[in-house]
Design a protein around this motif. Sequence first.
Motif, PDB file in Angstrom:
ATOM      1  N   ALA A  79       0.803  -1.323  -0.194  1.00 43.00           N
ATOM      2  CA  ALA A  79      -0.074  -0.109  -0.047  1.00 43.00           C
ATOM      3  C   ALA A  79       0.889   1.366   0.020  1.00 43.00           C
ATOM      4  CB  ALA A  79      -1.124  -0.104   1.085  1.00 43.00           C
ATOM      5  N   ARG A  80       2.156   1.037   0.199  1.00 46.84           N
ATOM      6  CA  ARG A  80       2.862   2.383   0.262  1.00 46.84           C
ATOM      7  C   ARG A  80       4.183   2.117  -0.752  1.00 46.84           C
ATOM      8  NH1 ARG A  80       3.954   5.593   4.346  1.00 46.84           N
ATOM      9  NH2 ARG A  80       6.282   5.492   4.270  1.00 46.84           N
ATOM     10  N   PRO A  81       4.616   3.177  -1.336  1.00 49.85           N
ATOM     11  CA  PRO A  81       5.653   2.991  -2.533  1.00 49.85           C
ATOM     12  C   PRO A  81       6.950   2.414  -1.600  1.00 49.85           C
ATOM     13  CG  PRO A  81       4.736   5.215  -2.530  1.00 49.85           C
ATOM     14  CD  PRO A  81       4.328   4.535  -1.354  1.00 49.85           C
ATOM     15  N   ASP A  82       7.288   2.526  -0.458  1.00 49.97           N
ATOM     16  CA  ASP A  82       8.631   1.782   0.054  1.00 49.97           C
ATOM     17  C   ASP A  82       8.467   0.528   0.387  1.00 49.97           C
ATOM     18  OD1 ASP A  82       7.018   2.027   2.153  1.00 49.97           O
ATOM     19  OD2 ASP A  82       8.007   3.827   3.314  1.00 49.97           O
ATOM     20  N   GLY A  83       7.275  -0.146   0.367  1.00 51.31           N
ATOM     21  CA  GLY A  83       7.148  -1.507   0.637  1.00 51.31           C
ATOM     22  C   GLY A  83       7.218  -1.606   2.143  1.00 51.31           C
ATOM     23  N   ALA A  84       6.966  -0.575   2.958  1.00 55.89           N
ATOM     24  CA  ALA A  84       6.964  -0.929   4.353  1.00 55.89           C
ATOM     25  C   ALA A  84       5.626  -0.553   5.148  1.00 55.89           C
ATOM     26  CB  ALA A  84       8.173  -0.186   5.073  1.00 55.89           C
ATOM     27  N   ARG A  85       5.339  -1.485   6.196  1.00 53.52           N
ATOM     28  CA  ARG A  85       3.982  -0.957   6.838  1.00 53.52           C
ATOM     29  C   ARG A  85       4.198   0.143   7.467  1.00 53.52           C
ATOM     30  NH1 ARG A  85       4.733  -6.687   7.365  1.00 53.52           N
ATOM     31  NH2 ARG A  85       3.395  -8.091   6.265  1.00 53.52           N
ATOM     32  N   LEU A  86       3.467   1.065   7.638  1.00 53.66           N
ATOM     33  CA  LEU A  86       3.406   2.129   8.649  1.00 53.66           C
ATOM     34  C   LEU A  86       2.775   1.807  10.044  1.00 53.66           C
ATOM     35  CD1 LEU A  86       4.084   5.178   8.454  1.00 53.66           C
ATOM     36  CD2 LEU A  86       1.517   5.689   8.118  1.00 53.66           C
ATOM     37  N   ILE A  87       3.653   1.988  11.033  1.00 53.41           N
ATOM     38  CA  ILE A  87       2.953   1.929  12.336  1.00 53.41           C
ATOM     39  C   ILE A  87       2.043   3.005  12.641  1.00 53.41           C
ATOM     40  CG2 ILE A  87       3.729   1.866  14.919  1.00 53.41           C
ATOM     41  CD1 ILE A  87       6.337   0.413  14.009  1.00 53.41           C
ATOM     42  N   TYR A  88       0.872   2.136  13.212  1.00 60.01           N
ATOM     43  CA  TYR A  88      -0.165   3.215  13.880  1.00 60.01           C
ATOM     44  C   TYR A  88       0.465   4.147  14.732  1.00 60.01           C
ATOM     45  CZ  TYR A  88      -4.063   4.327  16.848  1.00 60.01           C
ATOM     46  OH  TYR A  88      -5.035   4.853  17.743  1.00 60.01           O
ATOM     47  N   GLY A  89       0.182   5.546  14.450  1.00 70.11           N
ATOM     48  CA  GLY A  89       0.720   6.540  15.379  1.00 70.11           C
ATOM     49  C   GLY A  89       0.195   6.437  16.926  1.00 70.11           C
ATOM     50  N   GLY A  90      -1.078   5.867  16.979  1.00 72.67           N
ATOM     51  CA  GLY A  90      -1.443   5.726  18.127  1.00 72.67           C
ATOM     52  C   GLY A  90      -0.807   4.751  19.254  1.00 72.67           C
ATOM     53  N   HIS A  91      -0.311   3.517  18.523  1.00 74.16           N
ATOM     54  CA  HIS A  91       0.564   2.695  19.047  1.00 74.16           C
ATOM     55  C   HIS A  91       2.005   3.433  19.667  1.00 74.16           C
ATOM     56  CE1 HIS A  91       2.090  -1.441  19.833  1.00 74.16           C
ATOM     57  NE2 HIS A  91       3.411  -1.058  19.099  1.00 74.16           N
ATOM     58  N   VAL A  92       2.539   4.346  18.813  1.00 77.55           N
ATOM     59  CA  VAL A  92       3.485   4.953  19.385  1.00 77.55           C
ATOM     60  C   VAL A  92       3.189   5.851  20.527  1.00 77.55           C
ATOM     61  CG1 VAL A  92       5.614   6.672  18.809  1.00 77.55           C
ATOM     62  CG2 VAL A  92       4.729   4.872  17.268  1.00 77.55           C
ATOM     63  N   ILE A  93       1.964   6.473  20.402  1.00 76.69           N
ATOM     64  CA  ILE A  93       1.635   7.610  21.719  1.00 76.69           C
ATOM     65  C   ILE A  93       1.479   6.585  23.057  1.00 76.69           C
ATOM     66  CG2 ILE A  93      -0.417   8.722  22.352  1.00 76.69           C
ATOM     67  CD1 ILE A  93      -0.638   9.648  19.611  1.00 76.69           C
ATOM     68  N   SER A  94       0.937   5.393  22.771  1.00 76.92           N
ATOM     69  CA  SER A  94       0.694   4.784  24.042  1.00 76.92           C
ATOM     70  C   SER A  94       1.953   4.122  24.594  1.00 76.92           C
ATOM     71  CB  SER A  94      -0.120   3.440  23.745  1.00 76.92           C
ATOM     72  OG  SER A  94      -1.538   3.657  23.889  1.00 76.92           O
ATOM     73  N   MET A  95       2.870   3.625  23.722  1.00 80.62           N
ATOM     74  CA  MET A  95       4.289   3.194  24.205  1.00 80.62           C
ATOM     75  C   MET A  95       5.019   4.243  24.893  1.00 80.62           C
ATOM     76  SD  MET A  95       5.851   0.664  24.227  1.00 80.62           S
ATOM     77  CE  MET A  95       5.319  -0.447  22.843  1.00 80.62           C
ATOM     78  N   ALA A  96       5.008   5.780  24.395  1.00 80.35           N
ATOM     79  CA  ALA A  96       5.518   6.405  25.057  1.00 80.35           C
ATOM     80  C   ALA A  96       4.625   7.110  26.263  1.00 80.35           C
ATOM     81  CB  ALA A  96       5.503   7.903  24.143  1.00 80.35           C
ATOM     82  N   ARG A  97       3.543   7.145  26.368  1.00 80.83           N
ATOM     83  CA  ARG A  97       2.765   7.390  27.377  1.00 80.83           C
ATOM     84  C   ARG A  97       3.123   6.428  28.682  1.00 80.83           C
ATOM     85  NH1 ARG A  97       0.144   9.498  31.970  1.00 80.83           N
ATOM     86  NH2 ARG A  97      -1.621   8.323  32.512  1.00 80.83           N
ATOM     87  N   ALA A  98       3.339   5.075  28.103  1.00 84.41           N
ATOM     88  CA  ALA A  98       3.787   4.080  29.217  1.00 84.41           C
ATOM     89  C   ALA A  98       5.118   4.243  29.997  1.00 84.41           C
ATOM     90  CB  ALA A  98       3.353   2.637  28.615  1.00 84.41           C
ATOM     91  N   LEU A  99       5.820   4.668  28.928  1.00 82.52           N
ATOM     92  CA  LEU A  99       7.295   4.606  29.175  1.00 82.52           C
ATOM     93  C   LEU A  99       7.635   5.708  29.836  1.00 82.52           C
ATOM     94  CD1 LEU A  99       9.065   3.747  25.718  1.00 82.52           C
ATOM     95  CD2 LEU A  99       9.088   2.479  27.892  1.00 82.52           C
ATOM     96  N   SER A 100       6.835   6.758  29.989  1.00 81.93           N
ATOM     97  CA  SER A 100       7.020   8.102  30.939  1.00 81.93           C
ATOM     98  C   SER A 100       6.673   7.909  32.381  1.00 81.93           C
ATOM     99  CB  SER A 100       5.897   9.138  30.192  1.00 81.93           C
ATOM    100  OG  SER A 100       4.639   8.759  30.692  1.00 81.93           O
ATOM    101  N   PHE A 101       6.294   6.462  32.563  1.00 81.11           N
ATOM    102  CA  PHE A 101       5.807   6.143  34.011  1.00 81.11           C
ATOM    103  C   PHE A 101       7.076   6.403  34.870  1.00 81.11           C
ATOM    104  CE2 PHE A 101       5.771   3.502  37.799  1.00 81.11           C
ATOM    105  CZ  PHE A 101       4.322   3.611  38.274  1.00 81.11           C
ATOM    106  N   ASN A 102       8.120   5.951  34.125  1.00 82.31           N
ATOM    107  CA  ASN A 102       9.300   6.253  35.175  1.00 82.31           C
ATOM    108  C   ASN A 102       9.838   7.355  35.117  1.00 82.31           C
ATOM    109  OD1 ASN A 102      11.854   5.879  36.303  1.00 82.31           O
ATOM    110  ND2 ASN A 102      12.622   4.178  35.043  1.00 82.31           N
ATOM    111  N   GLY A 103       9.416   8.284  36.169  1.00 80.44           N
ATOM    112  CA  GLY A 103       9.673   9.727  36.177  1.00 80.44           C
ATOM    113  C   GLY A 103       8.401  10.742  36.157  1.00 80.44           C
ATOM    114  N   LEU A 104       7.237   9.936  35.711  1.00 80.63           N
ATOM    115  CA  LEU A 104       5.843  10.782  35.738  1.00 80.63           C
ATOM    116  C   LEU A 104       4.775   9.918  36.302  1.00 80.63           C
ATOM    117  CD1 LEU A 104       5.737  12.615  32.298  1.00 80.63           C
ATOM    118  CD2 LEU A 104       5.841  13.649  34.768  1.00 80.63           C
ATOM    119  N   GLY A 105       5.211   8.859  37.172  1.00 79.64           N
ATOM    120  CA  GLY A 105       4.083   7.723  37.828  1.00 79.64           C
ATOM    121  C   GLY A 105       3.088   8.491  38.526  1.00 79.64           C
TER     122      GLY A 105
END
Length: 262
Positions: free
Chosen positions: A236-262
């Motif tokens: 579906a993309r010219p580069d032949g790569a799957r695009l990661i859903y941005g919300g997946h990255v947002i949730s990952m960043a939110r979870a990783l922020s626990f260490n410091g923003l618990g």
Amino acid sequence: MMKTNAGLFFEDYCVGQVIDHAVPRTVGGGERALYHALYPARHALYSSDSFAQSCGLPQSPLDDLIAFHVVFGKTVPDISLNAVANLGYAEARWLRPVYPGDTLRARSTVIGLKQNSSGKTGVVWVRSEGFNQADEMVISFVRWVMVRKRDEAAPAPQTVVPELEKAVLASELIVPDGLSFAGYDTGLAGSSYLYSDYNIGEVIDHVDGVTLSEAEHMMATRLWQNTAKVHFDATARPDGARLIYGGHVISMARALSFNGLG
């Protein structure tokens, strides 16, 4: 007669158009368990009924981003099935908690359109809103997405670029009814740092990291019933790569922020 849904293309939208999205979804403990399996999320308020009750809530709500993902997923078949990329978010507000057993549905209003100079794609701005079974709005956000045109010769619509707030004002944020941190237990919460311990300009290195994998991001995207082709189909993309859903990255960043923003 064609029975499959090819999705909407850029020329199918008009400013002011209101779309009620299909397939409401009842959410529960299964979504919570899978969310915590996919992301290193460990906030006590979203993990423990007794902790949430000590803070004045009837039970532990589902993680706020579960509500975002579910509502976002409902919008995809109508807004971004033919997207090249999701470009941004603004004015996001969580208006009330979502609890296990709630049923969420979504509605979007087109608030802006701008054809790109190539004539092959255009940017669509929508305000999406999620409602529970009592028709109470639980979340609202604006997003803009680059969408393919079906017919490159189709005339460009009048350009309307909405004026969006740079930040959501504190006065527009809604604190859930009954929520109180008078008896907040920092030991059970996993962090001793409170509001007064943070300063403007302070930089926090959350130190933890997660390497993203194809299997996990596609599982997460399916969990939220996001059907955008670019997340699954490598052709579906010219580069032949799957695009990661941005919300997946947002949730990952939110979870990783626990260490410091618990």
